[in-house]
Design an enzyme around this catalytic site. Sequence first.
Site, PDB file in Angstrom:
ATOM      1  N   PRO A 154       0.840  -1.199   0.000  1.00  0.00           N
ATOM      2  CA  PRO A 154       0.000   0.000   0.000  1.00  0.00           C
ATOM      3  C   PRO A 154       0.878   1.253   0.000  1.00  0.00           C
ATOM      4  O   PRO A 154       2.069   1.160   0.267  1.00  0.00           O
ATOM      5  CB  PRO A 154      -0.749  -0.124   1.332  1.00  0.00           C
ATOM      6  CG  PRO A 154       0.203  -0.843   2.224  1.00  0.00           C
ATOM      7  CD  PRO A 154       0.979  -1.802   1.340  1.00  0.00           C
ATOM      8  N   SER A 155       0.297   2.410  -0.280  1.00  0.00           N
ATOM      9  CA  SER A 155       1.089   3.650  -0.219  1.00  0.00           C
ATOM     10  C   SER A 155       1.245   4.138   1.214  1.00  0.00           C
ATOM     11  O   SER A 155       2.105   4.960   1.488  1.00  0.00           O
ATOM     12  CB  SER A 155       0.436   4.770  -1.009  1.00  0.00           C
ATOM     13  OG  SER A 155      -0.180   4.279  -2.139  1.00  0.00           O
ATOM     14  N   TYR A 157       0.613   2.673   5.528  1.00  0.00           N
ATOM     15  CA  TYR A 157       0.363   1.454   6.283  1.00  0.00           C
ATOM     16  C   TYR A 157      -0.718   1.644   7.347  1.00  0.00           C
ATOM     17  O   TYR A 157      -0.464   1.546   8.545  1.00  0.00           O
ATOM     18  CB  TYR A 157       1.685   0.929   6.869  1.00  0.00           C
ATOM     19  CG  TYR A 157       2.585   0.445   5.748  1.00  0.00           C
ATOM     20  CD1 TYR A 157       2.456  -0.842   5.242  1.00  0.00           C
ATOM     21  CD2 TYR A 157       3.497   1.304   5.142  1.00  0.00           C
ATOM     22  CE1 TYR A 157       3.236  -1.279   4.181  1.00  0.00           C
ATOM     23  CE2 TYR A 157       4.276   0.882   4.079  1.00  0.00           C
ATOM     24  CZ  TYR A 157       4.141  -0.414   3.610  1.00  0.00           C
ATOM     25  OH  TYR A 157       4.899  -0.843   2.553  1.00  0.00           O
ATOM     26  N   HIS A 158      -1.906   1.934   6.850  1.00  0.00           N
ATOM     27  CA  HIS A 158      -3.113   1.948   7.685  1.00  0.00           C
ATOM     28  C   HIS A 158      -4.174   1.353   6.761  1.00  0.00           C
ATOM     29  O   HIS A 158      -4.393   1.885   5.653  1.00  0.00           O
ATOM     30  CB  HIS A 158      -3.460   3.390   8.080  1.00  0.00           C
ATOM     31  CG  HIS A 158      -4.747   3.476   8.875  1.00  0.00           C
ATOM     32  ND1 HIS A 158      -4.780   3.853  10.187  1.00  0.00           N
ATOM     33  CD2 HIS A 158      -6.032   3.211   8.523  1.00  0.00           C
ATOM     34  CE1 HIS A 158      -6.042   3.811  10.623  1.00  0.00           C
ATOM     35  NE2 HIS A 158      -6.816   3.429   9.620  1.00  0.00           N
ATOM     36  N   LEU A 159      -4.795   0.260   7.181  1.00  0.00           N
ATOM     37  CA  LEU A 159      -5.638  -0.493   6.243  1.00  0.00           C
ATOM     38  C   LEU A 159      -6.719   0.374   5.595  1.00  0.00           C
ATOM     39  O   LEU A 159      -7.445   1.092   6.270  1.00  0.00           O
ATOM     40  CB  LEU A 159      -6.302  -1.679   6.937  1.00  0.00           C
ATOM     41  CG  LEU A 159      -6.956  -2.655   5.927  1.00  0.00           C
ATOM     42  CD1 LEU A 159      -5.909  -3.504   5.235  1.00  0.00           C
ATOM     43  CD2 LEU A 159      -8.003  -3.520   6.590  1.00  0.00           C
ATOM     44  N   HIS A 160      -6.791   0.281   4.269  1.00  0.00           N
ATOM     45  CA  HIS A 160      -7.829   0.985   3.514  1.00  0.00           C
ATOM     46  C   HIS A 160      -8.190   0.168   2.281  1.00  0.00           C
ATOM     47  O   HIS A 160      -7.376  -0.616   1.794  1.00  0.00           O
ATOM     48  CB  HIS A 160      -7.349   2.397   3.131  1.00  0.00           C
ATOM     49  CG  HIS A 160      -6.062   2.419   2.357  1.00  0.00           C
ATOM     50  ND1 HIS A 160      -4.825   2.244   2.956  1.00  0.00           N
ATOM     51  CD2 HIS A 160      -5.816   2.570   1.035  1.00  0.00           C
ATOM     52  CE1 HIS A 160      -3.879   2.296   2.031  1.00  0.00           C
ATOM     53  NE2 HIS A 160      -4.444   2.497   0.842  1.00  0.00           N
ATOM     54  N   HIS A 162      -9.892   0.410  -1.654  1.00  0.00           N
ATOM     55  CA  HIS A 162     -10.199   1.325  -2.756  1.00  0.00           C
ATOM     56  C   HIS A 162     -11.543   0.963  -3.384  1.00  0.00           C
ATOM     57  O   HIS A 162     -11.829  -0.225  -3.576  1.00  0.00           O
ATOM     58  CB  HIS A 162      -9.117   1.234  -3.839  1.00  0.00           C
ATOM     59  CG  HIS A 162      -7.753   1.581  -3.340  1.00  0.00           C
ATOM     60  ND1 HIS A 162      -7.090   2.733  -3.697  1.00  0.00           N
ATOM     61  CD2 HIS A 162      -6.929   0.928  -2.486  1.00  0.00           C
ATOM     62  CE1 HIS A 162      -5.919   2.767  -3.092  1.00  0.00           C
ATOM     63  NE2 HIS A 162      -5.792   1.684  -2.353  1.00  0.00           N
TER      64      HIS A 162
END
Length: 220
Positions: A154-155, A157-160, A162
């Site tokens: 990911p860009s 490192y906190h879960l998201h 898209h």
Amino acid sequence: KIAKIYLVLFPMHLNHIFNSFLVCPATEKHVKKYLHQEVFLVEESGEDYRNLTLPYISSQSFSVQWVHNILEKKAEADRIVFEDPDPDTGFVLFQLQDLYLIAIVHRRDVKSLRDLTSEHLPLLTNIRSKGEDAIQRQYGIPPRKLCMYLHYQPSYYHLHVHFTSLEFDAPGCRVERAHLLSDVIQNLQADSSYYRNCSLAFPLRADDGLLLRFKEAGKL
Ligand SMILES: *[C@@H]1O[C@H](CO)[C@@H](O)[C@H](O)[C@H]1NC(C)=O
Ligand SMILES: *[C@@H]1O[C@H](CO)[C@@H](O)[C@H](O)[C@H]1NC(C)=O
């Protein structure tokens, strides 16, 4: 002349899409360097993650303060399309562009796909169902026209997760980076430690610090 390199900061919500440097004055060599970075496909086993990637991420202490600011409504609150405030399964649905949204989870202990186990299934299925509902209500886009996926790496490192319209060719939706939310849910249903153990391939630019770690370990 000495070239100076400026980091160009886009508005907060765009930071994760654009990472830009301005080099001034730029020679042809600079232009080449920044435009034509070689890209390599790295294959990371679960052990490589624990040996190389996790220590690298921890050492960089990448800031996710801007994510926390969004979750706490200290910034960009007008872009929040929907919120489920539950601390375990809740999330904020945040609009980046017209048909490009991200669901940012309230939990702060999940860095990426690698951390997910069956414990997180209620979180992921909640994001899928409430995210779909909210987008249908707000934009009239039915679930069958939605693409939902996670990036690895990911860009930030906190879960998201898209959310894009199938008709919108979003950056970073190519196979070497995107993992469909529905596949992730199915894999975790079949094997709780699937993402702890499996090999994940992802692209890294030649100037990426993580690539150097893989090179030094003789993995490239
Ligand atoms: C991970 O590190 C351990 C301890 O340094 C080492 O024994 C092991 O071979 C490494 N694993 C991989 C896949 O490189
Ligand atoms: C997967 O990882 C768990 C621990 O994280 C380990 O106990 C298990 O043996 C692994 N399974 C495979 C197939 O490597």
